[in-house]
Motif scaffolding. Sequence first.
Motif, PDB file in Angstrom:
ATOM      1  N   UNK A  34       0.851  -1.189   0.000  1.00 43.10           N
ATOM      2  CA  UNK A  34       0.000   0.000   0.000  1.00 43.10           C
ATOM      3  C   UNK A  34       0.888   1.241   0.000  1.00 43.10           C
ATOM      4  N   UNK A  35       0.712   2.065  -1.014  1.00 39.89           N
ATOM      5  CA  UNK A  35       1.611   3.195  -1.243  1.00 39.89           C
ATOM      6  C   UNK A  35       1.574   4.213  -0.111  1.00 39.89           C
ATOM      7  N   UNK A  36       0.478   4.277   0.625  1.00 37.83           N
ATOM      8  CA  UNK A  36       0.364   5.289   1.684  1.00 37.83           C
ATOM      9  C   UNK A  36       0.837   4.776   3.047  1.00 37.83           C
ATOM     10  N   UNK A  37       1.377   3.555   3.095  1.00 35.01           N
ATOM     11  CA  UNK A  37       1.885   2.997   4.350  1.00 35.01           C
ATOM     12  C   UNK A  37       3.408   2.942   4.291  1.00 35.01           C
ATOM     13  N   UNK A  38       4.057   3.736   5.129  1.00 31.03           N
ATOM     14  CA  UNK A  38       5.517   3.860   5.102  1.00 31.03           C
ATOM     15  C   UNK A  38       6.211   2.525   5.280  1.00 31.03           C
ATOM     16  N   UNK A  39       5.808   1.738   6.261  1.00 31.12           N
ATOM     17  CA  UNK A  39       6.454   0.456   6.527  1.00 31.12           C
ATOM     18  C   UNK A  39       6.258  -0.523   5.373  1.00 31.12           C
ATOM     19  N   UNK A  40       5.091  -0.458   4.741  1.00 34.16           N
ATOM     20  CA  UNK A  40       4.836  -1.318   3.585  1.00 34.16           C
ATOM     21  C   UNK A  40       5.815  -1.004   2.456  1.00 34.16           C
ATOM     22  N   UNK A  41       6.009   0.268   2.204  1.00 27.68           N
ATOM     23  CA  UNK A  41       6.914   0.686   1.126  1.00 27.68           C
ATOM     24  C   UNK A  41       8.358   0.290   1.450  1.00 27.68           C
ATOM     25  N   UNK A  42       8.749   0.467   2.710  1.00 33.87           N
ATOM     26  CA  UNK A  42      10.104   0.078   3.117  1.00 33.87           C
ATOM     27  C   UNK A  42      10.316  -1.426   2.935  1.00 33.87           C
ATOM     28  N   UNK A  43       9.325  -2.234   3.279  1.00 28.03           N
ATOM     29  CA  UNK A  43       9.435  -3.686   3.096  1.00 28.03           C
ATOM     30  C   UNK A  43       9.602  -4.038   1.613  1.00 28.03           C
ATOM     31  N   UNK A  44       8.887  -3.331   0.737  1.00 26.60           N
ATOM     32  CA  UNK A  44       9.024  -3.592  -0.707  1.00 26.60           C
ATOM     33  C   UNK A  44      10.442  -3.250  -1.161  1.00 26.60           C
ATOM     34  N   UNK A  45      10.985  -2.136  -0.675  1.00 24.11           N
ATOM     35  CA  UNK A  45      12.344  -1.738  -1.059  1.00 24.11           C
ATOM     36  C   UNK A  45      13.365  -2.743  -0.535  1.00 24.11           C
TER      37      UNK A  45
END
Length: 256
Positions: A110-121
């Motif tokens: 989910x693009x608006x969830x910081x931790x989600x984006x960090x996990x993808x990176x």
Amino acid sequence: MSWSGKPSRQCALLLRDKLPHFNHLIEPFVSSADIPKGDRNIDRIAQELAGSQFGIVCVTPANLRAPWINFESGALSREVGKDKLAPFLLLGTTPNDLYGTPLQTFQATQADLKEDVLDMIRSINTQCETPAPEPHLADRFDKYWPELEAGLAKITLGARETEESKSPPQPSAEEMQDQILSLLRQQVDRIGDLERAVAALHREQPGDPRKGQVLFDGMFADLEPAGAGTPSLDEPEEAPVSTGGTHAPETSRDEG
């Protein structure tokens, strides 16, 4: 990176610009920006798919079932595997929205969830030939997340403004109230005019039995006139004259 539609393409270009900051070995590919003019799109895309280690699908409510998104997602999943394809959810899209689509089996971000984006990176970083150390990755993320977040917010705002511009402006509650009051006043005025007209008619023709006909002549104008034997309101019906038990014959009003 796979996209379909303007907000999705803007997101793909944003990620293309930001992802290399986390590891210089990350080389994003976006078809609209990385295919030179004159090249065959399909051939180049197939070539890039074959050499990909990770795939990102930029998903919006409008492109959930877009044929191109489904085609690229299927091709990416065959090349990189199910654990290396991330639906990147934009504009309020949630993982539940993926049910019934080819993307439902993939772990979404989910693009608006910081931790989600960090996990993808982090997942992308592990696919690099030389992954960046976790402390370095965390520091870079803290530095560039505000820029990434602002870019995503700008895309969301632009998409909403575009959607609103397509819809007719909705009146406010105050404007609707004014419109209703205006219509009520018009109805009251019309009823008042009708009542005054009826009252004036009654004053002009007091006690006249034909006053009822005046109001209905328009409605019954197509009816045939009454027969000759029907009593008329203009003159009273003549009663037969009796002289000593002998009835005198009726005399027609048309004669003599």
